[in-house]
Structure formats: C-alpha cells, structure tokens
Design a protein around this motif. Structure first.
Motif, mmCIF file in Angstrom:
data_model
loop_
_atom_site.group_PDB
_atom_site.id
_atom_site.type_symbol
_atom_site.label_atom_id
_atom_site.label_comp_id
_atom_site.label_asym_id
_atom_site.label_seq_id
_atom_site.Cartn_x
_atom_site.Cartn_y
_atom_site.Cartn_z
ATOM 1 N N HIS A 1 -7.078 -12.070 7.716
ATOM 2 C CA HIS A 1 -5.588 -11.853 7.328
ATOM 3 C C HIS A 1 -5.616 -10.195 7.400
ATOM 4 N N ASP A 2 -4.100 -9.880 7.737
ATOM 5 C CA ASP A 2 -3.834 -8.631 7.640
ATOM 6 C C ASP A 2 -3.115 -8.234 6.290
ATOM 7 N N VAL A 3 -3.560 -6.941 5.504
ATOM 8 C CA VAL A 3 -3.118 -6.997 4.251
ATOM 9 C C VAL A 3 -2.299 -5.546 4.463
ATOM 10 N N LYS A 4 -1.070 -5.794 3.940
ATOM 11 C CA LYS A 4 0.092 -4.725 3.787
ATOM 12 C C LYS A 4 0.012 -4.116 2.424
ATOM 13 N N VAL A 5 0.115 -2.837 2.147
ATOM 14 C CA VAL A 5 -0.092 -2.245 0.852
ATOM 15 C C VAL A 5 1.190 -1.128 1.058
ATOM 16 N N GLU A 6 2.065 -1.313 -0.130
ATOM 17 C CA GLU A 6 2.956 -0.169 -0.322
ATOM 18 C C GLU A 6 2.922 0.340 -1.514
ATOM 19 N N PHE A 7 2.973 1.803 -1.462
ATOM 20 C CA PHE A 7 3.117 2.626 -2.567
ATOM 21 C C PHE A 7 4.276 3.222 -3.440
ATOM 22 N N ALA A 8 4.519 3.482 -4.469
ATOM 23 C CA ALA A 8 5.502 3.963 -5.219
ATOM 24 C C ALA A 8 6.513 4.910 -4.512
ATOM 25 N N ASN A 9 5.561 5.769 -3.706
ATOM 26 C CA ASN A 9 6.440 6.913 -3.120
ATOM 27 C C ASN A 9 6.677 6.571 -1.629
ATOM 28 N N GLY A 10 6.788 5.026 -1.389
ATOM 29 C CA GLY A 10 7.477 4.597 -0.107
ATOM 30 C C GLY A 10 6.594 4.394 0.863
ATOM 31 N N ARG A 11 5.517 5.344 1.216
ATOM 32 C CA ARG A 11 4.383 5.039 2.186
ATOM 33 C C ARG A 11 3.718 3.747 1.978
ATOM 34 N N ARG A 12 3.316 3.384 3.169
ATOM 35 C CA ARG A 12 2.808 1.903 3.446
ATOM 36 C C ARG A 12 1.563 1.960 4.445
ATOM 37 N N ALA A 13 0.289 1.260 4.067
ATOM 38 C CA ALA A 13 -0.553 0.979 4.742
ATOM 39 C C ALA A 13 -0.918 -0.354 5.349
ATOM 40 N N LEU A 14 -1.874 -0.547 6.273
ATOM 41 C CA LEU A 14 -2.016 -1.757 6.955
ATOM 42 C C LEU A 14 -3.494 -1.809 7.269
#
Length: 132
Positions: free
Chosen positions: A78-91
């Motif tokens: 699975h690909d896991v996508k993370v979004e932070f409160a400051n708007g940045r995202r990581a995959l």
C-alpha cells in the motif's frame, strides 16, 4: 454415520475457507516523529488511486504521538499518504502491510534541503519520505 461426520466436517471448514478468501484486516502502528500535527493518513493499494482514510477525523500530535489504525484489504503493498496541519504532505510508497506493522513518520526536510534529499534519493541513499 459417515455421512453425518462428513457433513459436520464440511460445515466446520466452510466458514474458515470463506474467511481467508475475502479481505484481511491489516493493523498499522503509526508513530509521529515529525514536529507538526498529522491531520490525515490515507492508504491505497500500491500505485492505485482509491484512497481510504485511516485516522477518521482524529489527529496525531508531533513529537511521538501514536495510534493504531486498521485497513481492510486483500493487498499487501500500500501507498500511505500523510497530511500535516501546516499543509505539507508526504507519501510513503509501497509499504508491505503483511510483513511490517509499524510506520514511523519522520519530519519532512526543510524546503531548502529538498534538492539535496532528491539527489540522495536518486542514488538510493535517502531514507526520508517523498513529499507529495
């Protein structure tokens, strides 16, 4: 008597066979080692586009907050996508949820060091997540 024994064996085995044929429940232990609060974690089969939200409205504070989430799927990667409160995202691409249960979410590199991280990733030396 033999027919009754055979029937009893079939009735006992049928639910077990059915349980393995469908989706499995994967558990993923998330640890937020980043500085910022996480507001969303979603997963999709590797390379897919059907994202499923895993936090369901919850958040993970930065600096070590943890949560265990579950995902029903017949896929392991699975690909896991993370979004932070400051708007940045990581995959985090192609996580094998059948072999590994934990994901330690690392701080994203500062925007100034993105070029250096990208160069390291091209040589295989980078271990940081890819910013989405």
């Amino acid at each position: 008597m033999r027919r009754l024994s055979a029937l009893a064996l079939f009735v006992a085995v049928a639910p077990i066979a059915h349980a393995h044929a469908g989706e499995r429940t994967h558990y993923l232990d998330l640890v937020n080692r980043a500085h910022d609060r996480i507001v969303s974690v979603a997963a999709a089969p590797a390379g897919g586009t059907s994202w499923k939200e895993l936090l369901h409205g919850g958040t993970l504070a930065g600096g070590g907050d943890t949560a265990t989430v579950q995902l029903a799927s017949d896929q392991c990667l699975h690909d896991v996508k993370v979004e932070f409160a400051n708007g940045r995202r990581a995959l985090y691409p192609a996580l094998d949820l059948c072999r590994h249960r934990g994901l330690r979410i690392q701080p994203l590199p500062s925007r100034e060091t993105k070029a250096v991280v990208a160069a390291q990733r091209d040589t295989g030396a980078g271990v940081l997540p890819r910013e989405d």
